[in-house]
Design a protein around this motif. Structure first.
Motif, PDB file in Angstrom:
ATOM      1  N   ILE A  15      -4.129   6.555  -0.423  1.00 31.83           N
ATOM      2  CA  ILE A  15      -3.882   5.155  -0.066  1.00 31.83           C
ATOM      3  C   ILE A  15      -2.620   5.021   0.781  1.00 31.83           C
ATOM      4  O   ILE A  15      -2.531   4.162   1.659  1.00 31.83           O
ATOM      5  N   THR A  16      -1.666   5.890   0.540  1.00 28.06           N
ATOM      6  CA  THR A  16      -0.360   5.798   1.185  1.00 28.06           C
ATOM      7  C   THR A  16      -0.448   5.752   2.715  1.00 28.06           C
ATOM      8  O   THR A  16       0.227   4.914   3.329  1.00 28.06           O
ATOM      9  N   LEU A  30       0.817  -1.219   0.000  1.00 27.19           N
ATOM     10  CA  LEU A  30       0.000   0.000   0.000  1.00 27.19           C
ATOM     11  C   LEU A  30       0.849   1.267   0.000  1.00 27.19           C
ATOM     12  O   LEU A  30       0.575   2.201  -0.758  1.00 27.19           O
ATOM     13  N   SER A  88       1.723   2.466  -3.763  1.00 26.33           N
ATOM     14  CA  SER A  88       0.979   3.675  -4.165  1.00 26.33           C
ATOM     15  C   SER A  88       1.931   4.800  -4.555  1.00 26.33           C
ATOM     16  O   SER A  88       1.655   5.561  -5.490  1.00 26.33           O
ATOM     17  N   LEU A 124      -3.981   8.828  -5.393  1.00 27.98           N
ATOM     18  CA  LEU A 124      -3.279   7.664  -4.857  1.00 27.98           C
ATOM     19  C   LEU A 124      -2.615   7.987  -3.519  1.00 27.98           C
ATOM     20  O   LEU A 124      -2.388   7.092  -2.710  1.00 27.98           O
ATOM     21  N   LEU A 179      -2.653   4.485   4.577  1.00 28.46           N
ATOM     22  CA  LEU A 179      -3.097   3.154   5.005  1.00 28.46           C
ATOM     23  C   LEU A 179      -1.900   2.206   5.095  1.00 28.46           C
ATOM     24  O   LEU A 179      -1.820   1.377   6.007  1.00 28.46           O
TER      25      LEU A 179
END
Length: 126
Positions: free
Chosen positions: A101-102, A82, A86, A98, A104
């Motif tokens: 998402i990082t 992740l 990402s 994107l 997470l």
């Protein structure tokens, strides 16, 4: 799980070195400074957590029943996918969402380190 952690840690380290060399030599003239920095951050975090995977895998050889160590392996792999994944895609595509998402992946890294620390506390206290 010990073999998986050790294998994925070794593979992650190999890819970190390869991606780092590619970034330094093949991308310097192709990406802007921001995107190159994002790429380098992805490589750094992948490498650090590849080492963490190796450590967890080696500890699992000695303590194969530790659910905390097993969890740390899963969380480090998830975090690398992740977080670094990402960032790699972001650096090449410029797709800014994107970046959502990082974090997470960052949370997965934090949880992985927490599991590793708790396993150390638990196993060394025996």
């Amino acid at each position: 799980m010990a073999q998986l952690g050790f294998f994925l840690g070794s593979l992650g380290g190999l890819l970190s070195v390869a991606f780092g060399a590619f970034g330094a030599h093949g991308l310097r003239d192709r990406l802007d400074a921001y995107s190159l920095g994002v790429f380098e951050t992805a490589v750094q975090y992948q490498f650090y957590h590849s080492l963490a995977l190796l450590i967890a895998g080696l500890l699992l050889v000695q303590f194969p029943a530790s659910s905390l160590l097993k969890s740390s392996v899963v969380l480090f792999v998830l975090g690398m996918f992740l977080f670094s994944g990402s960032l790699y895609v972001l650096s090449f595509t410029g797709i800014r969402w994107l970046g959502a998402i990082t974090p997470l992946g960052g949370l997965a890294f934090i949880a992985g380190w927490t599991c590793l620390a708790a396993a150390g506390w638990q196993l060394l206290g025996q």
